[in-house]
Enzyme design. Structure first.
Site, short mmCIF file in Angstrom:
data_model
loop_
_atom_site.label_atom_id
_atom_site.label_comp_id
_atom_site.label_asym_id
_atom_site.label_seq_id
_atom_site.Cartn_x
_atom_site.Cartn_y
_atom_site.Cartn_z
N CYS A 74 0.88 -1.17 0.00
CA CYS A 74 0.00 0.00 0.00
C CYS A 74 0.91 1.22 0.00
CB CYS A 74 -0.89 0.00 1.24
SG CYS A 74 -1.76 1.58 1.50
N CYS A 107 -0.52 3.38 -6.58
CA CYS A 107 -1.54 3.05 -5.59
C CYS A 107 -1.91 1.61 -5.88
CB CYS A 107 -2.77 3.94 -5.70
SG CYS A 107 -4.12 3.34 -4.66
#
Lengths: 231, 231
Positions: B83, B192
């Protein structure tokens, strides 16, 4: 701490990833925080289950128990094992693993009400009778692959998936599924967790109706989470 | 005990599953036992990172540290966090998590040699400068989405993936990738981890060249495993 699902994976790694994807897809979620919290132990150095059952390799039980103990130690309060063959040792793992284990064959058979099913699984799963016993208790007949199909289609397909080649394995599994359907199976149970990710690469209309044991186990986990969740 | 990779996941769950799939696909393996052993902590109840960075929610750090401590306690000796936004707290997590953490932006930027790149990431990732600093050190220019693109394309797309709808998110991400390419970006960094599983659903020829930070992190883990492995 909320409840935590433990997944004893790595048998094989791709099958574990498939289980996790199905767990996520089966969860009604609007945000990250709605998803089932889990810990996945994917240590694929567990000795080969099929070799062990054939008397040609060491027992996988000590390595599987190490995984279960690690899951319990990290706070898990329920375990699943997305590998049908590993359920040959279910009683021992449930007795010594330190946490309850949802049985994959219970999850897969729960939705089958009637008729004749065909079973695709490893030699270990077929000879264990894990599925046949549960289906017989419901009055359901069960067809299994013949010895040539086991040797020529099932086992080579499974090892191809473990090598990272599900596309290469798909035709063998499809041939077997359609052969079982021609012999009278109205539904095929995909009772080896390497089979669904391979068959998912083929057009659904080329295959008979099937129950995916991995998806059934994932759905059972979502039910557990929703039952246990506060609020 | 062999080395064990710890994955601090759940941010979001689908992005973690995508990382695991890429780790498996990147591993040269003939059998289960050749694959990288890992433990995935996917507890998505970690407070929302974007809300925390906007000053609208609690810090995710205590929950992320609980995950890192669980991974360390279970025997992991290296951690990764698939992440990008979570890397806003990298220094704190690396200092207090108890085990080294491979930085996702280091992995993603390592293969970019020259030119101008476009960055797709959350507001937290963009404003942190994590990528821009690494690229500037290599003399590489960096284009970022404008505020309207962040509000209308990036953030709604990310939350759609978290809801389990990557297909619904794909057009927004593709529109942005192509807009950045038209402005001069020769390569888009998918910074992302919700973005790659959405864009994977579109035909590659409809998209500009891209570096997938999730895949880059997976490849770095395979290199670590091959370096550290005995024999």
């Amino acid at each position: 701490m909320a409840r935590l699902l433990g997944i004893l994976g790595g048998m094989g790694p791709l099958a574990s990833a498939d289980f996790v994807s199905k767990l996520i897809a089966a969860t009604p979620a609007r945000t990250d925080q709605d998803h089932v919290p889990f810990l996945l132990w994917s240590v694929p150095q567990i000795p080969d289950r099929n070799l062990a059952l054939a008397g040609q390799g060491p027992s996988p039980v000590p390595a599987m128990l190490r995984g279960l103990h690690a899951l319990r130690g990290a706070g898990c309060d329920l375990a699943v094992i997305p590998c049908n063959t590993a359920h040959n040792w279910y009683d021992e793992l449930a007795a010594e693993g330190g946490l309850p284990i949802l049985h994959m064959a219970d999850a897969a058979c729960a939705g089958i009400a009637a008729g004749c099913v065909g079973l695709i699984g490893t030699k270990g799963t077929i000879t264990s009778g894990l599925y046949q016993q549960r289906l017989a208790a419901r009055g359901i007949d069960c067809l299994v692959p013949d010895p040539a199909e086991m040797t020529e289609l099932v086992m080579p397909g499974i090892y191809r998936v473990k090598q990272g080649d599900p596309a290469g394995a798909a035709p063998a599994f499809a041939k077997l599924a359609n052969a079982l359907a021609r012999r009278g199976a109205g539904t095929i149970i995909l009772a080896c967790s390497e089979v669904p990710p391979a068959l998912a690469l083929l057009p659904p209309e080329s295959l008979p109706p099937a129950v995916d044991a991995t998806a059934a186990l994932a759905a059972a986990c979502v039910r557990w989470w929703n039952e246990e969740r506060p609020g």
